[in-house]
Motif scaffolding. Sequence first.
Motif, PDB file in Angstrom:
ATOM      1  N   TYR A  56       0.811  -1.214   0.000  1.00 37.83           N
ATOM      2  CA  TYR A  56       0.000   0.000   0.000  1.00 37.83           C
ATOM      3  C   TYR A  56       0.847   1.268   0.000  1.00 37.83           C
ATOM      4  O   TYR A  56       0.471   2.267  -0.602  1.00 37.83           O
ATOM      5  N   GLY A  57       2.005   1.207   0.647  1.00 39.32           N
ATOM      6  CA  GLY A  57       2.890   2.373   0.662  1.00 39.32           C
ATOM      7  C   GLY A  57       3.259   2.813  -0.750  1.00 39.32           C
ATOM      8  O   GLY A  57       3.224   4.001  -1.081  1.00 39.32           O
ATOM      9  N   ASP A  58       3.597   1.806  -1.591  1.00 36.76           N
ATOM     10  CA  ASP A  58       3.940   2.134  -2.986  1.00 36.76           C
ATOM     11  C   ASP A  58       2.758   2.748  -3.720  1.00 36.76           C
ATOM     12  O   ASP A  58       2.910   3.664  -4.514  1.00 36.76           O
ATOM     13  N   LYS A  59       1.565   2.199  -3.460  1.00 37.23           N
ATOM     14  CA  LYS A  59       0.371   2.694  -4.154  1.00 37.23           C
ATOM     15  C   LYS A  59       0.097   4.139  -3.755  1.00 37.23           C
ATOM     16  O   LYS A  59      -0.240   4.976  -4.592  1.00 37.23           O
ATOM     17  N   LEU A  60       0.250   4.413  -2.453  1.00 38.66           N
ATOM     18  CA  LEU A  60       0.067   5.786  -1.978  1.00 38.66           C
ATOM     19  C   LEU A  60       1.045   6.716  -2.660  1.00 38.66           C
ATOM     20  O   LEU A  60       0.671   7.791  -3.135  1.00 38.66           O
ATOM     21  N   LEU A  61       2.299   6.261  -2.727  1.00 37.56           N
ATOM     22  CA  LEU A  61       3.329   7.096  -3.343  1.00 37.56           C
ATOM     23  C   LEU A  61       2.993   7.363  -4.810  1.00 37.56           C
ATOM     24  O   LEU A  61       3.087   8.497  -5.284  1.00 37.56           O
ATOM     25  N   ASN A  62       2.569   6.313  -5.524  1.00 39.13           N
ATOM     26  CA  ASN A  62       2.184   6.503  -6.929  1.00 39.13           C
ATOM     27  C   ASN A  62       1.060   7.526  -7.059  1.00 39.13           C
ATOM     28  O   ASN A  62       1.098   8.406  -7.912  1.00 39.13           O
ATOM     29  N   SER A  63       0.041   7.387  -6.195  1.00 39.19           N
ATOM     30  CA  SER A  63      -1.088   8.314  -6.261  1.00 39.19           C
ATOM     31  C   SER A  63      -0.634   9.731  -5.961  1.00 39.19           C
ATOM     32  O   SER A  63      -1.068  10.683  -6.618  1.00 39.19           O
ATOM     33  N   ILE A  64       0.240   9.869  -4.955  1.00 35.99           N
ATOM     34  CA  ILE A  64       0.695  11.213  -4.578  1.00 35.99           C
ATOM     35  C   ILE A  64       1.502  11.836  -5.716  1.00 35.99           C
ATOM     36  O   ILE A  64       1.289  12.993  -6.090  1.00 35.99           O
ATOM     37  N   ILE A  65       2.413  11.025  -6.307  1.00 34.79           N
ATOM     38  CA  ILE A  65       3.242  11.567  -7.399  1.00 34.79           C
ATOM     39  C   ILE A  65       2.351  11.971  -8.574  1.00 34.79           C
ATOM     40  O   ILE A  65       2.430  13.092  -9.085  1.00 34.79           O
ATOM     41  N   ILE A  66       1.493  11.056  -8.995  1.00 37.62           N
ATOM     42  CA  ILE A  66       0.664  11.331 -10.176  1.00 37.62           C
ATOM     43  C   ILE A  66      -0.238  12.535  -9.924  1.00 37.62           C
ATOM     44  O   ILE A  66      -0.267  13.489 -10.715  1.00 37.62           O
ATOM     45  N   SER A  67      -0.939  12.537  -8.792  1.00 41.71           N
ATOM     46  CA  SER A  67      -1.873  13.640  -8.533  1.00 41.71           C
ATOM     47  C   SER A  67      -1.131  14.954  -8.325  1.00 41.71           C
ATOM     48  O   SER A  67      -1.597  16.005  -8.772  1.00 41.71           O
ATOM     49  N   GLY A  68       0.011  14.894  -7.661  1.00 44.14           N
ATOM     50  CA  GLY A  68       0.784  16.106  -7.399  1.00 44.14           C
ATOM     51  C   GLY A  68       1.322  16.722  -8.679  1.00 44.14           C
ATOM     52  O   GLY A  68       1.178  17.933  -8.908  1.00 44.14           O
ATOM     53  N   VAL A  69       1.924  15.885  -9.539  1.00 45.22           N
ATOM     54  CA  VAL A  69       2.465  16.418 -10.787  1.00 45.22           C
ATOM     55  C   VAL A  69       1.334  16.954 -11.663  1.00 45.22           C
ATOM     56  O   VAL A  69       1.457  18.023 -12.259  1.00 45.22           O
ATOM     57  N   VAL A  70       0.221  16.225 -11.713  1.00 46.57           N
ATOM     58  CA  VAL A  70      -0.909  16.697 -12.522  1.00 46.57           C
ATOM     59  C   VAL A  70      -1.414  18.037 -11.997  1.00 46.57           C
ATOM     60  O   VAL A  70      -1.683  18.955 -12.779  1.00 46.57           O
ATOM     61  N   ALA A  71      -1.501  18.180 -10.676  1.00 46.19           N
ATOM     62  CA  ALA A  71      -2.005  19.433 -10.108  1.00 46.19           C
ATOM     63  C   ALA A  71      -1.123  20.598 -10.551  1.00 46.19           C
ATOM     64  O   ALA A  71      -1.624  21.621 -11.029  1.00 46.19           O
ATOM     65  N   ILE A  72       0.196  20.421 -10.433  1.00 42.74           N
ATOM     66  CA  ILE A  72       1.095  21.531 -10.763  1.00 42.74           C
ATOM     67  C   ILE A  72       1.127  21.787 -12.271  1.00 42.74           C
ATOM     68  O   ILE A  72       0.921  22.919 -12.727  1.00 42.74           O
ATOM     69  N   ALA A  73       1.323  20.721 -13.052  1.00 41.13           N
ATOM     70  CA  ALA A  73       1.396  20.904 -14.508  1.00 41.13           C
ATOM     71  C   ALA A  73       0.057  21.415 -15.039  1.00 41.13           C
ATOM     72  O   ALA A  73       0.024  22.284 -15.919  1.00 41.13           O
ATOM     73  N   GLY A  74      -1.038  20.898 -14.494  1.00 38.84           N
ATOM     74  CA  GLY A  74      -2.359  21.323 -14.953  1.00 38.84           C
ATOM     75  C   GLY A  74      -2.594  22.800 -14.676  1.00 38.84           C
ATOM     76  O   GLY A  74      -3.156  23.516 -15.506  1.00 38.84           O
ATOM     77  N   VAL A  75      -2.127  23.259 -13.514  1.00 45.07           N
ATOM     78  CA  VAL A  75      -2.301  24.675 -13.186  1.00 45.07           C
ATOM     79  C   VAL A  75      -1.446  25.541 -14.114  1.00 45.07           C
ATOM     80  O   VAL A  75      -1.903  26.585 -14.589  1.00 45.07           O
TER      81      VAL A  75
END
Lengths: 265, 309
Positions: A56-75
């Motif tokens: 689950y730790g890896d899955k959380l990290l994947n979600s955080i990376i993907i959502s975080g990068v999308v948030a910044i790049a999307g903005v």
Amino acid sequence: MLAALTVLAVVMLVPFVIVVFNALKTPQEYSAEGPLAVPNGVYLEGIKDFWDRVDYGDKLLNSIIISGVVAIAGVIISVLNAYALGIGKVPGRMWLLVMVLMANMLPQESLVYPLYYLFKQVGLYDTRYSVIIVFTVIQSAFGTYLLSSVLAAFPRPLLEAARIDGASRWQVLWRIVVPISRPTIIVLLVFYFIWTWNEFLIPLVMLISNDNQTVSVALGVLQGQRLMDATMSSASALLGIIPTLVFFLIFQRTLSRGLTVGAIK
Amino acid sequence: MTHMTHVPRVKVRAHGRLAYLPYLLPGLVLFAGVIAIPFAMNVGISFTRWAGVGTPDWAGLHNYRELAKDGEFWASFRHQFGLVVAMSLIPAAIGLVLAAALSDVIARRFGPRTASVLRACIYLPQLLPIVVAGIVWSWIMAPEDGAANRLLAAVGLDSLAHDWLGDPKTAMWSVMVVMVWFQIGFPLVIFMSGMQRVDPSLYEAAELDGASWWRRFWHITVTQIRPEIFVVLLITTIYSLKSFPQIYVLTKGGPGGATNVPSYYSYQNFFEKTEVGYGASIASVLTIITIVLAIGFIRVQARSQEEAQ
């Protein structure tokens, strides 16, 4: 009236409560006393077993990376688009805005197969990049629309004064427009992050290997296989709920502000 | 200062607008690659027979003609209608009454804090990933010792215990219940913020005239927030068309297709049956419906903006 609404609020919360209860029970306790009983003690092994089993730790990290990068790049993309559309008023902007709004509403079902095919061709299939690229574009459509209307009402004298002082368009954007639009930009960051976190269809199709999966995909696939026993299911549900609760507590202000400026999915 | 800038400004404008084009470039390139081209490809694929490998065979309107005859496809639309009821109509109706009760009665008598705590509780499910909401409920509705059945047993209604999601007769209803729970918070929050801009003097006048709460709700609140009601109905209807995640975790379209919806049916054709052309035609039909709804949405927005000015 207050009583009726309180009952309703409690009913809405019941599913959360029983998930927490049962995630804390031993399998024996569950089969002996059923899902409705209050747990006898705090048993964290079930959650820990589930955590280890799905990494689950890896899955959380994947979600955080993907959502975080999308948030910044999307903005960033939203700000650039909105600068040209809202302040630059480039020709044809009405049509561009209508197109952007359509892109935001388009069913992903009509993009998913071609995207799957194209990402395979360029070798980005089953990488986090694929999902990041797709959602940067899909989410930025909403921000482009929202920020364009905010920036269209931007005080002109401010822009003109800066231009007369010799600032380039690029400098005006970063030194004046972005700082003044900060409240809207923060709302967009939070919403992009949460929306991307919650996405399912495209991540499910793109991220097939375990190492790349997000929380939603991993939990959804496991649920789809119908292999979990009752306590494990509730552990998985609890682990899915916790990040959401954390976001809710951190971003509560921004979320309610966002809803009033019209940040609706 | 204003006098000095006045003359060159006219010239700068026409040229200046084009000078902003480079800022659109990254957005346009990404838009073309991720939305426009894949979308056009999907439309193209819908006119072919294709298994996902090799060259697609041109089939003209064949897929669409098949769709018109396909009982499963029509059934999926009937189920879609159920989802519109559960994700748009019912939550909007409940949300409207709740919003009025919260912002009118509760906030006034028990303070705005009480109202916002209650609102937060009701809104909470909206924040969950829909997949997680599905996991929670498929566990609650589990056939043997699920919480729903145990709850019925606890109040002496053992006879009603049921395999809620596994019986074709109840599966769609069960999915609908989950969706109502999931969706109520959204209209509630939008309507509550809409009600803030209703002029309080309207209520005061109605109160002086002796209008009942119900009459005031119907004639003032509902009329005043009509734009919000319309937007909520459209957005939630469009959202209900994208119902793949909830169907995937709750029922996988089953049992025996009893909860299949167009969104899930297209996925099945794409990735399970590898009838890619057929899947693409289903996705195209979904798109057409969405665009019709979206045009309605844009027109209402434009009209309410005009009214605001």
